[in-house]
Scaffold this motif. Structure first.
Motif, PDB file in Angstrom:
ATOM      1  N   TRP A  97      -5.221  47.376  84.573  1.00 42.09           N
ATOM      2  CA  TRP A  97      -5.901  46.198  85.123  1.00 42.09           C
ATOM      3  C   TRP A  97      -5.104  44.943  84.759  1.00 42.09           C
ATOM      4  CZ3 TRP A  97     -11.142  45.228  87.043  1.00 42.09           C
ATOM      5  CH2 TRP A  97     -11.806  46.416  87.411  1.00 42.09           C
ATOM      6  N   SER A  98      -5.127  43.997  85.650  1.00 41.73           N
ATOM      7  CA  SER A  98      -4.567  42.687  85.295  1.00 41.73           C
ATOM      8  C   SER A  98      -5.741  41.748  85.015  1.00 41.73           C
ATOM      9  CB  SER A  98      -3.697  42.181  86.446  1.00 41.73           C
ATOM     10  OG  SER A  98      -3.636  40.790  86.415  1.00 41.73           O
ATOM     11  N   ILE A  99      -5.863  41.342  83.749  1.00 36.67           N
ATOM     12  CA  ILE A  99      -6.987  40.489  83.338  1.00 36.67           C
ATOM     13  C   ILE A  99      -6.421  39.149  82.875  1.00 36.67           C
ATOM     14  CG2 ILE A  99      -8.942  40.266  81.745  1.00 36.67           C
ATOM     15  CD1 ILE A  99      -8.923  43.379  81.623  1.00 36.67           C
ATOM     16  N   THR A 100      -6.837  38.086  83.519  1.00 35.67           N
ATOM     17  CA  THR A 100      -6.204  36.789  83.286  1.00 35.67           C
ATOM     18  C   THR A 100      -7.234  35.696  83.026  1.00 35.67           C
ATOM     19  OG1 THR A 100      -4.614  37.486  84.957  1.00 35.67           O
ATOM     20  CG2 THR A 100      -4.480  35.183  84.232  1.00 35.67           C
ATOM     21  N   PRO A 101      -7.302  35.182  81.800  1.00 34.54           N
ATOM     22  CA  PRO A 101      -8.181  34.048  81.559  1.00 34.54           C
ATOM     23  C   PRO A 101      -7.560  32.751  82.109  1.00 34.54           C
ATOM     24  CG  PRO A 101      -7.058  34.658  79.535  1.00 34.54           C
ATOM     25  CD  PRO A 101      -6.605  35.633  80.580  1.00 34.54           C
TER      26      PRO A 101
ATOM     27  N   VAL B 289      -3.863  41.701  77.456  1.00 33.05           N
ATOM     28  CA  VAL B 289      -3.902  40.471  78.257  1.00 33.05           C
ATOM     29  C   VAL B 289      -2.607  39.707  77.967  1.00 33.05           C
ATOM     30  CG1 VAL B 289      -5.180  38.349  78.779  1.00 33.05           C
ATOM     31  CG2 VAL B 289      -6.424  40.422  78.126  1.00 33.05           C
ATOM     32  N   PRO B 290      -1.590  39.967  78.763  1.00 28.93           N
ATOM     33  CA  PRO B 290      -0.271  39.377  78.445  1.00 28.93           C
ATOM     34  C   PRO B 290      -0.114  37.922  78.907  1.00 28.93           C
ATOM     35  CG  PRO B 290      -0.064  40.880  80.296  1.00 28.93           C
ATOM     36  CD  PRO B 290      -1.503  40.929  79.880  1.00 28.93           C
ATOM     37  N   VAL B 291      -0.888  37.536  79.923  1.00 26.49           N
ATOM     38  CA  VAL B 291      -0.662  36.222  80.540  1.00 26.49           C
ATOM     39  C   VAL B 291      -1.994  35.554  80.873  1.00 26.49           C
ATOM     40  CG1 VAL B 291       0.311  35.032  82.564  1.00 26.49           C
ATOM     41  CG2 VAL B 291       1.514  36.982  81.576  1.00 26.49           C
ATOM     42  N   GLY B 292      -2.030  34.249  80.725  1.00 34.51           N
ATOM     43  CA  GLY B 292      -3.189  33.479  81.176  1.00 34.51           C
ATOM     44  C   GLY B 292      -2.712  32.298  81.994  1.00 34.51           C
ATOM     45  N   GLN B 293      -3.668  31.479  82.402  1.00 35.10           N
ATOM     46  CA  GLN B 293      -3.286  30.314  83.199  1.00 35.10           C
ATOM     47  C   GLN B 293      -4.046  29.079  82.752  1.00 35.10           C
ATOM     48  OE1 GLN B 293      -4.164  31.686  87.192  1.00 35.10           O
ATOM     49  NE2 GLN B 293      -2.037  32.344  87.491  1.00 35.10           N
ATOM     50  N   LEU B 294      -3.352  27.960  82.791  1.00 34.60           N
ATOM     51  CA  LEU B 294      -3.995  26.673  82.516  1.00 34.60           C
ATOM     52  C   LEU B 294      -3.981  25.859  83.800  1.00 34.60           C
ATOM     53  CD1 LEU B 294      -2.368  25.826  79.069  1.00 34.60           C
ATOM     54  CD2 LEU B 294      -4.822  26.131  79.487  1.00 34.60           C
ATOM     55  N   PHE B 295      -5.152  25.368  84.163  1.00 31.29           N
ATOM     56  CA  PHE B 295      -5.242  24.535  85.365  1.00 31.29           C
ATOM     57  C   PHE B 295      -5.402  23.088  84.911  1.00 31.29           C
ATOM     58  CE2 PHE B 295      -7.716  22.142  88.415  1.00 31.29           C
ATOM     59  CZ  PHE B 295      -7.111  22.438  89.622  1.00 31.29           C
ATOM     60  N   TYR B 296      -4.514  22.238  85.380  1.00 28.81           N
ATOM     61  CA  TYR B 296      -4.593  20.823  85.001  1.00 28.81           C
ATOM     62  C   TYR B 296      -5.059  19.967  86.175  1.00 28.81           C
ATOM     63  CZ  TYR B 296      -2.522  21.754  80.526  1.00 28.81           C
ATOM     64  OH  TYR B 296      -2.299  22.223  79.258  1.00 28.81           O
ATOM     65  N   GLY B 297      -6.087  19.166  85.904  1.00 34.71           N
ATOM     66  CA  GLY B 297      -6.717  18.347  86.948  1.00 34.71           C
ATOM     67  C   GLY B 297      -5.737  17.430  87.648  1.00 34.71           C
TER      68      GLY B 297
ATOM     69  N   LYS C  39      -2.429  17.637  87.924  1.00 41.01           N
ATOM     70  CA  LYS C  39      -1.412  18.352  88.710  1.00 41.01           C
ATOM     71  C   LYS C  39      -2.052  19.187  89.813  1.00 41.01           C
ATOM     72  CE  LYS C  39       2.257  17.392  86.085  1.00 41.01           C
ATOM     73  NZ  LYS C  39       3.534  16.868  86.536  1.00 41.01           N
ATOM     74  N   ARG C  40      -3.326  19.479  89.645  1.00 42.28           N
ATOM     75  CA  ARG C  40      -4.050  20.327  90.581  1.00 42.28           C
ATOM     76  C   ARG C  40      -3.354  21.670  90.821  1.00 42.28           C
ATOM     77  NH1 ARG C  40      -8.324  18.612  91.500  1.00 42.28           N
ATOM     78  NH2 ARG C  40      -8.799  20.301  92.927  1.00 42.28           N
ATOM     79  N   ARG C  41      -2.814  22.224  89.777  1.00 40.61           N
ATOM     80  CA  ARG C  41      -2.262  23.569  89.941  1.00 40.61           C
ATOM     81  C   ARG C  41      -2.301  24.320  88.612  1.00 40.61           C
ATOM     82  NH1 ARG C  41       4.100  23.391  89.106  1.00 40.61           N
ATOM     83  NH2 ARG C  41       3.608  25.544  88.538  1.00 40.61           N
ATOM     84  N   ARG C  42      -2.142  25.629  88.723  1.00 44.45           N
ATOM     85  CA  ARG C  42      -2.196  26.484  87.538  1.00 44.45           C
ATOM     86  C   ARG C  42      -0.799  26.737  87.007  1.00 44.45           C
ATOM     87  NH1 ARG C  42      -6.405  31.075  89.679  1.00 44.45           N
ATOM     88  NH2 ARG C  42      -8.244  29.731  89.771  1.00 44.45           N
ATOM     89  N   PHE C  43      -0.716  26.771  85.668  1.00 44.93           N
ATOM     90  CA  PHE C  43       0.545  27.080  85.013  1.00 44.93           C
ATOM     91  C   PHE C  43       0.362  28.380  84.235  1.00 44.93           C
ATOM     92  CE2 PHE C  43       0.480  22.591  85.704  1.00 44.93           C
ATOM     93  CZ  PHE C  43       1.798  22.248  85.984  1.00 44.93           C
ATOM     94  N   ASP C  44       1.297  29.298  84.361  1.00 49.65           N
ATOM     95  CA  ASP C  44       1.211  30.546  83.607  1.00 49.65           C
ATOM     96  C   ASP C  44       1.507  30.294  82.130  1.00 49.65           C
ATOM     97  OD1 ASP C  44       0.476  32.146  85.639  1.00 49.65           O
ATOM     98  OD2 ASP C  44       2.498  32.894  86.094  1.00 49.65           O
TER      99      ASP C  44
END
Lengths: 343, 236
Positions: free
Chosen positions: B112-116, B149-157, B159-164
């Motif tokens: 499974w790919s599980i990404t917070p 869980v090797p990777v997550g994402q941060l969403f910045y308001g 920039k309006r985009r997600r960063f791995d």
């Protein structure tokens, strides 16, 4: 950022306060008279026969807006506040110091020093503006006497001695009170401080303004996480907000006494605004009470540079800053509690 | 050293700890909190991120406001969003996500790919605080589900985009160390002394902390000075 917000004072008898969305609505005869967003308020103070809906009490408590219930004449009855804020460790330290006679003495001394310094400055400022010889002389001489008391306060070895000195200083300070009046009027004769009941208009004004000040200082203590009933200069007594009374000392001359005298000197209140009751107690009429509240609110909006921190702030924020400095001292950040000393 | 359930502390505090230990102690030991524009915006953003029902987009399931904990780190908290992508062979759509996860074998789960995903107002920060917060969530997910869980994402308001964000061994160490320091701070119950720095100006607790007044200036000396000059002017 903490800012000094408005306090809503409701004096209209029979008024009812309710919640309307995120606002408080004041209704009189079921008609809405005023609507204010809760987030613009830091306190609600109601006098006498004024109702409050449970929904408003809950919303105010959760928004950190305290509601104080006072008698029609301004005596504090109860407060509605949310969960005890702040930190149990701070409170424990507050209690530990109250159990330690040396630490109690050190804190009590700070409060008395603040009070005497500010009383002295109030007298000296008035003396500077006074042109007649006798008034000027009384004011200056009393200020010097207070300086003498300050020297003794520095040397006091017990809190009881300190309390005695504070009492003497208060008597001397109040003896010079009539000289703070720029236009002596028979109606505003003042001989000594009387509280239960106030026996003349000046005493009635003082009592009322002190109760407004107490409300603000008490809220500041509670908001900082201090227990407003465990004090140092004031001994524990059930129902007495001793810490709030302690912290209030330094503000009495600067905030309350000066306001009372400027109201009288500028003739914003007049003799006809007071009524003497059968037992000699003096109360003010609604209009006078309102004028005092307006003047108090305006006073709190004024800006000042804090003498210790150097930050610019409104006068209304001072009790909060002092409560925080006290908390900082209790938690070990500051080596002493620096009272607010007006320059 | 595993912690008890009673010991668990909030994950969100790690960002306070990494920003400033004193700020962290003021908020979590002394329970002082001042809302400012930034914190209020952050709250609204998180509330929005938590709202809404779980959904499935292009086989990827999305959960919001998921409670998390790690006994190892001694932390609990909530993930704004977690993305769950099952391996291609597991396609049964009738199953709930919970059923799909519990019925999968340990081997299947590793596929499974599980990404917070954590929502942040503003822009990416220079320090590690957002990455550490996200990494703590990943460690919680791993511990609770026995997954990787090797990777997550941060969403910045802004920039309006997600960063791995890759959960490298270094980032995991930093996170564990932050959790350890946070537990030590709470156990001691002592607020570290303030040191004024430039970042203080952006701190919502500036006026509670009063960094300029602690340590630098002795209050006792201040009182003495003011009193002396007043008394000296009055007495012969």
């Amino acid at each position: 950022m903490k800012t000094h917000l408005n306090t809503l004072y409701v004096t209209k008898q029979g008024a009812y306060l309710a919640k309307d969305g995120a606002a408080v609505v004041v209704r009189v005869d079921k008609k809405p008279q005023l609507r204010l967003p809760l987030h613009n308020l830091d306190g609600i103070v109601v006098f006498g026969h004024v109702g409050c809906s449970p929904a408003l009490m809950a919303a105010a408590a959760s928004a950190g807006v305290s509601i104080s219930l006072l008698t029609e004449y301004g005596r504090f009855l109860a407060a509605i506040v949310g969960f005890t804020s702040g930190n149990v460790l701070l409170r424990r330290e507050q209690y530990r110091r109250a159990d330690d006679s040396e630490k109690t003495l050190a804190l009590a001394r700070s409060f008395v020093q603040g009070k005497l310094m500010n009383a002295r400055t109030v007298l000296l400022r008035a003396a500077r503006d006074a042109n007649e010889g006798e008034r000027k002389e009384t004011l200056t001489a009393t200020a010097k006497r207070l300086s003498g008391r300050l020297v003794e306060v520095n040397q006091a070895t017990t809190t009881d001695i300190l309390r005695g000195l504070e009492g003497e200083a208060a008597t001397q300070y109040f003896a010079a009170f009539p000289s703070l009046l720029t236009r002596p009027a028979k109606a505003f004769n003042f001989t000594k401080r009387s509280r239960r009941p106030p026996l003349d208009p000046i005493n009635a004004l003082l009592s009322f303004v002190y109760s407004l000040l107490l409300h603000d200082v008490r809220s500041a203590c509670e908001a900082t996480g201090l227990d407003s009933v465990v004090g140092y200069l004031h001994r524990d007594r059930p129902g007495r907000p001793s810490l709030a009374l302690d912290l209030m000392e330094e503000f009495r001359p600067y905030l309350a006494d000066r306001l009372v005298f400027s109201l009288v000197n500028r003739q914003q209140v007049t003799a006809s605004g007071f009524e003497t009751q059968e037992t000699g107690g003096v109360v003010m009429d609604d209009q006078t009470r309102k004028r005092v509240l307006v003047a108090w609110q305006e006073r709190k909006q004024e800006e000042i540079k804090h003498p210790y921190t150097g930050d610019r702030m409104t006068v209304g924020l001072l009790p909060h800053i002092q409560a925080r400095l006290l908390a900082r001292h209790l938690r070990g950040d500051l080596d002493a509690y620096p009272p607010f000393i007006w320059k | 050293m595993p912690h008890d359930e009673d010991d668990l502390l909030p994950i969100s505090a790690l960002q306070h700890l990494l920003f400033c230990e004193r700020q962290c102690a003021l908020i979590h030991v002394e329970r002082l909190w001042e809302e400012n524009r930034w914190t209020a915006e952050g709250q609204i953003l998180h509330k929005k991120a938590h709202e809404g029902k779980p959904e499935t987009r292009d086989r990827e399931r999305i959960t919001r406001g998921l409670p998390l904990r790690s006994y190892h780190l001694g932390l609990f908290g909530m993930a704004d969003i977690v993305l769950w992508r099952p391996p291609p062979q597991q396609q049964s759509r009738s199953q709930t996500l919970r059923q799909a996860i519990t019925s999968a074998t340990a081997d299947e789960l590793t596929e499974w790919s599980i990404t917070p995903v954590e929502y942040k107002r503003g822009r990416p920060k220079k320090n590690d605080c957002d990455r550490v917060q996200l990494c703590a969530q990943a460690i919680c997910l791993e511990e609770m589900l026995g997954v990787q869980v090797p990777v997550g994402q941060l969403f910045y308001g802004t920039k309006r985009r997600r960063f791995d964000v890759e959960f490298t061994p270094q980032l995991r160490d930093t996170t564990a160390e932050a959790a350890r320091r946070f537990h030590a701070l709470m156990a001691a119950g002592i607020t570290p002394t303030a040191m004024y720095e430039k970042k203080c100006d952006t701190c919502s607790l500036l006026e509670v902390c009063l960094p300029n007044t602690s340590s630098e200036q002795s209050a006792a000396m201040y009182i003495e000075r003011v009193l002396k000059s007043a008394i000296a002017s009055d007495l012969p």
